[in-house]
Design a protein around this motif. Structure first.
Motif, PDB file in Angstrom:
ATOM      1  N   SER A  93      -2.033  25.856  57.956  1.00  0.00           N
ATOM      2  CA  SER A  93      -3.218  25.178  57.560  1.00  0.00           C
ATOM      3  C   SER A  93      -4.332  25.471  56.569  1.00  0.00           C
ATOM      4  O   SER A  93      -4.480  26.909  57.319  1.00  0.00           O
ATOM      5  N   PRO A  94      -5.536  25.307  55.680  1.00  0.00           N
ATOM      6  CA  PRO A  94      -6.279  26.314  55.341  1.00  0.00           C
ATOM      7  C   PRO A  94      -7.430  26.167  56.884  1.00  0.00           C
ATOM      8  O   PRO A  94      -8.220  27.093  55.673  1.00  0.00           O
ATOM      9  N   ARG A  95      -7.775  25.617  57.652  1.00  0.00           N
ATOM     10  CA  ARG A  95      -8.155  25.827  58.304  1.00  0.00           C
ATOM     11  C   ARG A  95      -7.902  26.727  59.745  1.00  0.00           C
ATOM     12  O   ARG A  95      -8.701  27.051  60.306  1.00  0.00           O
ATOM     13  N   GLY A  96      -6.609  27.168  59.463  1.00  0.00           N
ATOM     14  CA  GLY A  96      -6.314  28.299  60.647  1.00  0.00           C
ATOM     15  C   GLY A  96      -6.870  29.867  60.369  1.00  0.00           C
ATOM     16  O   GLY A  96      -7.559  29.516  59.589  1.00  0.00           O
ATOM     17  N   ARG A  97      -6.320  30.180  61.418  1.00  0.00           N
ATOM     18  CA  ARG A  97      -6.989  31.729  61.189  1.00  0.00           C
ATOM     19  C   ARG A  97      -5.719  32.659  59.826  1.00  0.00           C
ATOM     20  O   ARG A  97      -4.807  32.282  59.434  1.00  0.00           O
ATOM     21  N   PRO A  98      -6.430  33.257  59.307  1.00  0.00           N
ATOM     22  CA  PRO A  98      -5.715  34.200  58.362  1.00  0.00           C
ATOM     23  C   PRO A  98      -4.565  35.242  58.536  1.00  0.00           C
ATOM     24  O   PRO A  98      -4.605  35.919  59.681  1.00  0.00           O
ATOM     25  N   LEU A  99      -3.480  34.579  57.772  1.00  0.00           N
ATOM     26  CA  LEU A  99      -2.595  35.673  57.970  1.00  0.00           C
ATOM     27  C   LEU A  99      -2.743  36.646  57.422  1.00  0.00           C
ATOM     28  O   LEU A  99      -3.563  37.315  56.490  1.00  0.00           O
ATOM     29  N   THR A 100      -2.199  37.848  58.248  1.00  0.00           N
ATOM     30  CA  THR A 100      -2.531  39.259  58.305  1.00  0.00           C
ATOM     31  C   THR A 100      -1.382  40.105  58.720  1.00  0.00           C
ATOM     32  O   THR A 100       0.119  39.264  59.214  1.00  0.00           O
ATOM     33  N   GLN A 101      -1.251  41.316  58.144  1.00  0.00           N
ATOM     34  CA  GLN A 101      -0.041  42.124  58.380  1.00  0.00           C
ATOM     35  C   GLN A 101       0.231  42.093  59.643  1.00  0.00           C
ATOM     36  O   GLN A 101       1.871  42.171  59.888  1.00  0.00           O
ATOM     37  N   GLY A 171       8.606  49.355  54.851  1.00  0.00           N
ATOM     38  CA  GLY A 171       8.254  48.698  55.405  1.00  0.00           C
ATOM     39  C   GLY A 171       6.377  49.082  55.974  1.00  0.00           C
ATOM     40  O   GLY A 171       5.451  48.321  56.630  1.00  0.00           O
ATOM     41  N   THR A 172       6.185  50.377  55.597  1.00  0.00           N
ATOM     42  CA  THR A 172       5.440  51.312  56.935  1.00  0.00           C
ATOM     43  C   THR A 172       4.315  51.966  55.154  1.00  0.00           C
ATOM     44  O   THR A 172       3.042  51.842  55.846  1.00  0.00           O
ATOM     45  N   ASP A 173       4.620  51.745  54.525  1.00  0.00           N
ATOM     46  CA  ASP A 173       3.898  52.892  53.531  1.00  0.00           C
ATOM     47  C   ASP A 173       3.248  52.148  52.528  1.00  0.00           C
ATOM     48  O   ASP A 173       3.446  52.391  51.160  1.00  0.00           O
ATOM     49  N   GLU A 174       2.401  50.498  52.946  1.00  0.00           N
ATOM     50  CA  GLU A 174       1.894  49.675  51.830  1.00  0.00           C
ATOM     51  C   GLU A 174       0.777  48.801  51.998  1.00  0.00           C
ATOM     52  O   GLU A 174       0.727  49.030  53.571  1.00  0.00           O
ATOM     53  N   SER A 175       0.861  48.121  51.397  1.00  0.00           N
ATOM     54  CA  SER A 175      -0.883  46.959  51.657  1.00  0.00           C
ATOM     55  C   SER A 175      -1.248  46.943  53.020  1.00  0.00           C
ATOM     56  O   SER A 175       0.130  46.309  53.632  1.00  0.00           O
ATOM     57  N   PHE A 176      -1.822  47.067  53.597  1.00  0.00           N
ATOM     58  CA  PHE A 176      -2.134  46.822  55.178  1.00  0.00           C
ATOM     59  C   PHE A 176      -1.574  47.060  56.508  1.00  0.00           C
ATOM     60  O   PHE A 176      -1.696  46.548  57.298  1.00  0.00           O
ATOM     61  N   SER A 177      -0.635  48.075  55.910  1.00  0.00           N
ATOM     62  CA  SER A 177       0.382  48.982  57.229  1.00  0.00           C
ATOM     63  C   SER A 177      -1.000  49.885  57.598  1.00  0.00           C
ATOM     64  O   SER A 177      -0.409  49.578  58.787  1.00  0.00           O
ATOM     65  N   ALA A 223     -13.835  49.774  46.695  1.00  0.00           N
ATOM     66  CA  ALA A 223     -13.990  49.006  45.559  1.00  0.00           C
ATOM     67  C   ALA A 223     -13.402  47.317  46.360  1.00  0.00           C
ATOM     68  O   ALA A 223     -14.238  46.826  45.503  1.00  0.00           O
ATOM     69  N   ARG A 224     -12.489  47.173  46.165  1.00  0.00           N
ATOM     70  CA  ARG A 224     -11.394  45.757  46.709  1.00  0.00           C
ATOM     71  C   ARG A 224     -11.851  45.087  47.711  1.00  0.00           C
ATOM     72  O   ARG A 224     -11.863  43.472  47.737  1.00  0.00           O
ATOM     73  N   ARG A 225     -11.776  45.428  48.567  1.00  0.00           N
ATOM     74  CA  ARG A 225     -11.887  45.214  50.448  1.00  0.00           C
ATOM     75  C   ARG A 225     -12.855  45.953  50.832  1.00  0.00           C
ATOM     76  O   ARG A 225     -12.141  46.550  52.297  1.00  0.00           O
ATOM     77  N   PRO A 226     -13.663  45.302  50.630  1.00  0.00           N
ATOM     78  CA  PRO A 226     -14.892  46.562  51.980  1.00  0.00           C
ATOM     79  C   PRO A 226     -15.035  45.831  52.806  1.00  0.00           C
ATOM     80  O   PRO A 226     -15.077  46.960  54.196  1.00  0.00           O
ATOM     81  N   ASP A 227     -14.723  44.505  52.698  1.00  0.00           N
ATOM     82  CA  ASP A 227     -14.774  43.990  54.420  1.00  0.00           C
ATOM     83  C   ASP A 227     -13.405  44.669  55.559  1.00  0.00           C
ATOM     84  O   ASP A 227     -13.592  45.048  56.569  1.00  0.00           O
ATOM     85  N   LEU A 228     -12.409  45.392  54.811  1.00  0.00           N
ATOM     86  CA  LEU A 228     -11.592  45.463  55.436  1.00  0.00           C
ATOM     87  C   LEU A 228     -12.115  46.874  55.619  1.00  0.00           C
ATOM     88  O   LEU A 228     -11.433  47.454  56.644  1.00  0.00           O
TER      89      LEU A 228
END
Length: 247
Positions: A93-101, A171-177, A223-228
């Motif tokens: 659902s677009p109103r759900g919580r955002p899926l994270t790694q 799976g451990t050395d990539e974006s969001f890990s 630069a791209r995800r200052p929120d993260l």
């Protein structure tokens, strides 16, 4: 490869079962599915309809455009599919919580989810509440239905299952890990259109390579995800190296 007697199990409830396995039937996910590292059960919601027209939706209470998936039909479909206790029950659902790694890793470590794919204007809220469905979003946009979102979620989970990827560290050395976007990757040729591979990557000094990759990952994330980047503990942040080539 022998089949796992208790593989990771995904169950999808949809009005369009022909959309599955789709891309999950090829590449890493497809090979893992064929060898029994995970299983996919796709169930047609219309099979739980009770009238001769196999109706699954009705007009919104209070008026408005479109149609809404009925609570009684969807509840019956969920009950028929989910005999095991403790399985996560998700609805895309677009109103759900955002899926994270992090949430993906939790789902991959469990028994496997039951996923409801909505259509039309949405799902009767009463079945979401009564069947304790966790609403999950893959982004701030609206799709025609939950199927594409479910495919994305399942792909993210399956690639983390033991034995799916060639190397465990993949799976451990990539974006969001580690709360960061992944550092830039390079391979042959050594020079492409007068753009060489950074010299440090050919140095053979693993510590320096690791430090460079960490610094690049932090620079990209800032630069791209200052929120993260802002949510990471200050103690884990590495000071960016001095770059004498910058003006």
């Amino acid at each position: 490869m022998s089949f796992d007697p208790n593989p990771w199990r995904a169950t999808v409830l949809t009005l369009f079962p022909e959309m599955f396995p789709g891309p999950l039937g090829v590449s890493l996910a497809g090979r893992a599915l064929a060898t029994g590292l995970w299983t996919l059960e796709v169930r047609d919601i219309r099979a739980s309809a009770t009238d001769r027209h196999r109706s699954v939706d009705d007009t919104p209470a209070g008026g408005g455009p479109g149609m809404v998936l009925r609570a009684d039909v969807l509840a019956a479909a969920i009950d028929a599919a989910d005999a095991a206790l403790g399985r996560p029950r998700l609805v895309m659902s677009p109103r759900g919580r955002p899926l994270t790694q992090g949430r993906v890793a939790e789902l991959a470590a469990g028994p496997g989810p039951l996923i409801v794919c909505g259509r039309f204007e949405g799902i009767d809220q009463r079945v979401i509440d009564a069947r304790d469905l966790e609403e999950v979003s893959i982004g701030d946009y609206v799709l025609s239905g939950g199927e594409i979102a479910a495919l994305a979620l399942l792909d993210a989970c399956v690639r983390l299952l033991p034995g799916v990827m060639g190397k465990a560290e993949s799976g451990t050395d990539e974006s969001f890990s580690d709360g960061l976007l992944e550092y830039p990757q390079y391979t042959r040729p050594q020079s492409f259109e007068d753009r060489p591979i950074p010299e440090i990557l050919a140095s053979g000094d693993h510590a320096k390579v690791a430090a460079w990759r960490r610094a690049e990952a932090e620079k990209l994330t800032r630069a791209r995800r200052p929120d993260l980047f802002a949510t990471r503990p200050a103690a884990t942040r590495q000071k960016p190296p001095k770059n004498t080539t910058d003006g």
